[in-house]
Write a protein that holds these residues in place. Structure first.
Motif, PDB file in Angstrom:
ATOM      1  N   ASN A  45       1.323   1.194  24.696  1.00  0.00           N
ATOM      2  CA  ASN A  45       0.049   0.466  24.689  1.00  0.00           C
ATOM      3  C   ASN A  45      -1.013   1.233  23.922  1.00  0.00           C
ATOM      4  N   LYS A  46      -1.079   2.544  24.165  1.00  0.00           N
ATOM      5  CA  LYS A  46      -2.103   3.367  23.512  1.00  0.00           C
ATOM      6  C   LYS A  46      -1.895   3.437  22.012  1.00  0.00           C
ATOM      7  N   LEU A  47      -0.641   3.468  21.599  1.00  0.00           N
ATOM      8  CA  LEU A  47      -0.337   3.514  20.170  1.00  0.00           C
ATOM      9  C   LEU A  47      -0.915   2.303  19.448  1.00  0.00           C
ATOM     10  N   ALA A  48      -0.856   1.141  20.090  1.00  0.00           N
ATOM     11  CA  ALA A  48      -1.351  -0.089  19.468  1.00  0.00           C
ATOM     12  C   ALA A  48      -2.858  -0.088  19.289  1.00  0.00           C
ATOM     13  N   THR A  49      -3.548   0.751  20.051  1.00  0.00           N
ATOM     14  CA  THR A  49      -5.017   0.763  19.971  1.00  0.00           C
ATOM     15  C   THR A  49      -5.563   1.928  19.144  1.00  0.00           C
ATOM     16  N   THR A  50      -4.662   2.748  18.607  1.00  0.00           N
ATOM     17  CA  THR A  50      -5.128   3.911  17.844  1.00  0.00           C
ATOM     18  C   THR A  50      -5.553   3.552  16.427  1.00  0.00           C
ATOM     19  N   LYS A  51      -5.090   2.399  15.941  1.00  0.00           N
ATOM     20  CA  LYS A  51      -5.395   1.976  14.578  1.00  0.00           C
ATOM     21  C   LYS A  51      -5.881   0.529  14.583  1.00  0.00           C
ATOM     22  N   PRO A  52      -6.713   0.155  13.617  1.00  0.00           N
ATOM     23  CA  PRO A  52      -7.111  -1.253  13.491  1.00  0.00           C
ATOM     24  C   PRO A  52      -5.931  -2.087  13.016  1.00  0.00           C
ATOM     25  N   ILE A  53      -5.988  -3.387  13.233  1.00  0.00           N
ATOM     26  CA  ILE A  53      -4.868  -4.257  12.863  1.00  0.00           C
ATOM     27  C   ILE A  53      -4.600  -4.197  11.367  1.00  0.00           C
ATOM     28  N   GLU A  54      -5.617  -3.916  10.566  1.00  0.00           N
ATOM     29  CA  GLU A  54      -5.438  -3.801   9.116  1.00  0.00           C
ATOM     30  C   GLU A  54      -4.496  -2.646   8.758  1.00  0.00           C
ATOM     31  N   TRP A  55      -4.541  -1.580   9.556  1.00  0.00           N
ATOM     32  CA  TRP A  55      -3.633  -0.449   9.314  1.00  0.00           C
ATOM     33  C   TRP A  55      -2.189  -0.877   9.537  1.00  0.00           C
ATOM     34  N   PHE A  56      -1.933  -1.623  10.624  1.00  0.00           N
ATOM     35  CA  PHE A  56      -0.579  -2.090  10.909  1.00  0.00           C
ATOM     36  C   PHE A  56      -0.076  -2.982   9.778  1.00  0.00           C
ATOM     37  N   GLU A  57      -0.944  -3.855   9.285  1.00  0.00           N
ATOM     38  CA  GLU A  57      -0.536  -4.766   8.216  1.00  0.00           C
ATOM     39  C   GLU A  57      -0.228  -4.012   6.927  1.00  0.00           C
ATOM     40  N   LYS A  58      -1.044  -3.029   6.617  1.00  0.00           N
ATOM     41  CA  LYS A  58      -0.877  -2.285   5.367  1.00  0.00           C
ATOM     42  C   LYS A  58       0.337  -1.369   5.396  1.00  0.00           C
ATOM     43  N   ASN A  59       0.600  -0.728   6.544  1.00  0.00           N
ATOM     44  CA  ASN A  59       1.609   0.321   6.603  1.00  0.00           C
ATOM     45  C   ASN A  59       2.953  -0.100   7.184  1.00  0.00           C
ATOM     46  N   LEU A  60       2.998  -1.185   7.943  1.00  0.00           N
ATOM     47  CA  LEU A  60       4.236  -1.541   8.632  1.00  0.00           C
ATOM     48  C   LEU A  60       4.847  -2.870   8.184  1.00  0.00           C
ATOM     49  N   ILE A  61       4.125  -3.619   7.383  1.00  0.00           N
ATOM     50  CA  ILE A  61       4.628  -4.910   6.926  1.00  0.00           C
ATOM     51  C   ILE A  61       5.203  -4.767   5.526  1.00  0.00           C
ATOM     52  N   SER A  62       6.363  -5.365   5.321  1.00  0.00           N
ATOM     53  CA  SER A  62       7.023  -5.293   4.026  1.00  0.00           C
ATOM     54  C   SER A  62       7.602  -6.662   3.677  1.00  0.00           C
ATOM     55  N   ARG A  63       8.029  -6.821   2.436  1.00  0.00           N
ATOM     56  CA  ARG A  63       8.645  -8.078   2.007  1.00  0.00           C
ATOM     57  C   ARG A  63      10.157  -7.913   1.917  1.00  0.00           C
ATOM     58  N   VAL A  64      10.864  -8.937   2.355  1.00  0.00           N
ATOM     59  CA  VAL A  64      12.323  -8.929   2.311  1.00  0.00           C
ATOM     60  C   VAL A  64      12.779  -8.967   0.855  1.00  0.00           C
ATOM     61  N   PRO A  65      13.718  -8.109   0.451  1.00  0.00           N
ATOM     62  CA  PRO A  65      14.243  -8.149  -0.919  1.00  0.00           C
ATOM     63  C   PRO A  65      14.818  -9.525  -1.244  1.00  0.00           C
ATOM     64  N   TRP A  66      14.739  -9.904  -2.508  1.00  0.00           N
ATOM     65  CA  TRP A  66      15.122 -11.264  -2.914  1.00  0.00           C
ATOM     66  C   TRP A  66      16.616 -11.529  -2.788  1.00  0.00           C
ATOM     67  N   ARG A  67      17.424 -10.518  -2.593  1.00  0.00           N
ATOM     68  CA  ARG A  67      18.879 -10.722  -2.477  1.00  0.00           C
ATOM     69  C   ARG A  67      19.257 -11.417  -1.167  1.00  0.00           C
ATOM     70  N   PHE A  68      18.325 -11.458  -0.183  1.00  0.00           N
ATOM     71  CA  PHE A  68      18.612 -12.057   1.118  1.00  0.00           C
ATOM     72  C   PHE A  68      18.034 -13.470   1.203  1.00  0.00           C
ATOM     73  N   PRO A  69      18.545 -14.313   2.117  1.00  0.00           N
ATOM     74  CA  PRO A  69      18.053 -15.692   2.229  1.00  0.00           C
ATOM     75  C   PRO A  69      16.546 -15.781   2.436  1.00  0.00           C
ATOM     76  N   GLY A  70      15.979 -14.808   3.153  1.00  0.00           N
ATOM     77  CA  GLY A  70      14.540 -14.823   3.409  1.00  0.00           C
ATOM     78  C   GLY A  70      13.757 -14.019   2.396  1.00  0.00           C
ATOM     79  N   GLY A  71      14.308 -13.846   1.206  1.00  0.00           N
ATOM     80  CA  GLY A  71      13.661 -13.053   0.178  1.00  0.00           C
ATOM     81  C   GLY A  71      12.203 -13.442  -0.044  1.00  0.00           C
ATOM     82  N   GLY A  72      11.318 -12.438  -0.051  1.00  0.00           N
ATOM     83  CA  GLY A  72       9.896 -12.679  -0.251  1.00  0.00           C
ATOM     84  C   GLY A  72       9.115 -12.841   1.034  1.00  0.00           C
ATOM     85  N   ARG A  73       9.802 -13.070   2.150  1.00  0.00           N
ATOM     86  CA  ARG A  73       9.095 -13.245   3.428  1.00  0.00           C
ATOM     87  C   ARG A  73       8.518 -11.912   3.898  1.00  0.00           C
ATOM     88  N   ARG A  74       7.292 -11.951   4.394  1.00  0.00           N
ATOM     89  CA  ARG A  74       6.665 -10.756   4.946  1.00  0.00           C
ATOM     90  C   ARG A  74       7.180 -10.540   6.367  1.00  0.00           C
TER      91      ARG A  74
END
Length: 405
Positions: free
Chosen positions: A216-245
């Protein structure tokens, strides 16, 4: 770039892992006179450790072929009852069994597949007609299927209940407790015929302000923008969901394992020793756990970010500010659904009191429809798997369901 770097590493390691898998049968082949020699067992054990440490992205088989109930063995058949873009409503049928209370188990979408609840399902099958939300790996869902956030998750739960029909019971494990409570609230408010007869919330983060854990504490140590910038990625195009965040499953697994790094290192070391010493039962127990644990599923970015923000950062539900499609979710609308809240005394992911908070939110529910239980001596996973789940927690849940049926 994070996902592409991970996939590039996996591709580089693939030939080595393939050779390791192929080498094991040869090294242990008694017909070649190799199986009994310690050096060969040691090399084979090292190869097995390498295989077991590999992350996979495929849902393991459920492996529930039969269940013993009412003094006999029942064959189990799996059915895909309803298929949605992001998940399947799966049913486990006891072939030839009489009608029993129908239970929908809502599995977490938290980096692993629903098969993590195999023991939950197997135990519940003794006395119930069991359905489960079998979520798909987001990297396999095409971009054309659109977004999947918290609202869509709640919609899936409501739709699945409607497919099952009136009189069903709802059981949510961990993360989806918020969505399950919201779905029950909305259906109660609308007097939907498929509103669940009972709602069981197990080790779920209804109010993370209560005794916050390290998670719980880990989730409050950073703003939501940090989670989006550092933990979100796009699926490589070789997979069916290619391009999905997505929030990649390998990131979630790495985070979980780093919290108990020594324990996992010791487990793999003990696995190696057990293989060398031919302690097959001990090795099999470790293998079974890690084959499931290392199977990872990506989460849609919208769902992950909204869950972090609305459940773990701003506490929307307990503060009366959770909305669904702009509509306020007010659990006091629940008046006829029996409520069961279950917690584990040693839960270091969802602390005692966080799930209990649902009882206060359902303020118009009569006392005889309320049940709360804290299981002594168990952590998070012990609430829904293992001996104490089977012999102490499950009987209580079963009895409430059968009284409410």
């Amino acid at each position: 770039m994070m996902y592409h770097a991970y996939q590039a590493h996996a591709d580089v390691m693939w030939p080595l892992r393939t050779m390791a898998r192929a080498a094991v049968p040869m090294l242990l082949d008694d017909s070649l006179g190799l199986g009994g020699h310690p050096p060969h067992r040691q090399v084979a054990a090292a190869c097995e450790v390498m295989r077991l440490a590999e992350m996979t992205h495929r849902r393991p088989d459920w492996g529930i072929s039969s269940v013993r109930a009412q003094g006999r063995e029942w064959e189990i058949a799996e059915e895909e009852v309803f298929h949605a873009p992001f998940g399947t409503l799966r049913r486990f049928v006891k072939v030839g069994a009489p009608a029993q209370p129908r239970v929908l188990i809502v599995a977490p979408m938290s980096g692993h597949f629903a098969t993590l609840l195999r023991d939950t399902v197997r135990t519940a099958l003794q006395d119930h007609d069991v359905y489960i939300t079998d979520w798909l790996n987001a990297r396999d869902v095409p971009l054309s299927e659109g977004r999947f956030g918290l609202d869509e998750y709640i919609e899936h739960v409501m739709r699945f209940l409607e497919v099952i029909g009136p009189g069903a019971h709802l059981m949510a494990i961990c993360q989806p407790c918020v969505a399950a409570l919201a779905a029950t609230t909305l259906m109660s408010e609308d007097e939907n015929p498929a509103t669940p007869a009972s709602l069981t919330l197990m080790a779920g983060p209804i109010d993370c302000r209560v005794e916050p854990t390290a998670v719980n504490k880990l989730a409050t140590t950073k703003p939501i923008e940090w989670f989006e910038k550092n933990l979100i990625s796009r699926v490589p195009w070789r997979f069916p969901g290619g391009g999905r965040r997505v929030y990649p499953g390998f990131v979630q697994l790495t985070a979980f394992m780093s919290m108990n790094k020594e324990r996992h290192l010791n487990a793999f070391r003990d696995y190696y020793v057990a293989l060398v010493e031919q302690e097959h039962d001990k090795a099999e127990a470790t293998r079974t756990f890690y084959e499931e644990y290392m199977a990872v599923a990506d989460l849609p970015a919208e769902f992950y970010l909204e869950t972090v923000q609305r459940v773990f950062q701003t506490y929307d539900l307990p503060r009366g500010e959770l909305t669904f499609r702009g509509r306020r979710v007010d659990p006091s609308a629940i008046r006829r659904t029996a409520l069961v809240t279950i917690e584990g005394e040693r839960d270091d992911i969802c602390a005692v009191g966080q799930t209990l908070a649902a009882q206060d939110l359902c303020s118009r529910l009569r006392p005889y429809l309320r049940t709360h239980y804290v299981q002594p001596g168990v952590g998070h996973y012990g609430v829904f798997s293992g001996r104490r789940w089977q012999h102490q927690i499950y009987p209580l849940v079963r009895d409430v369901i059968h009284v409410s049926a």
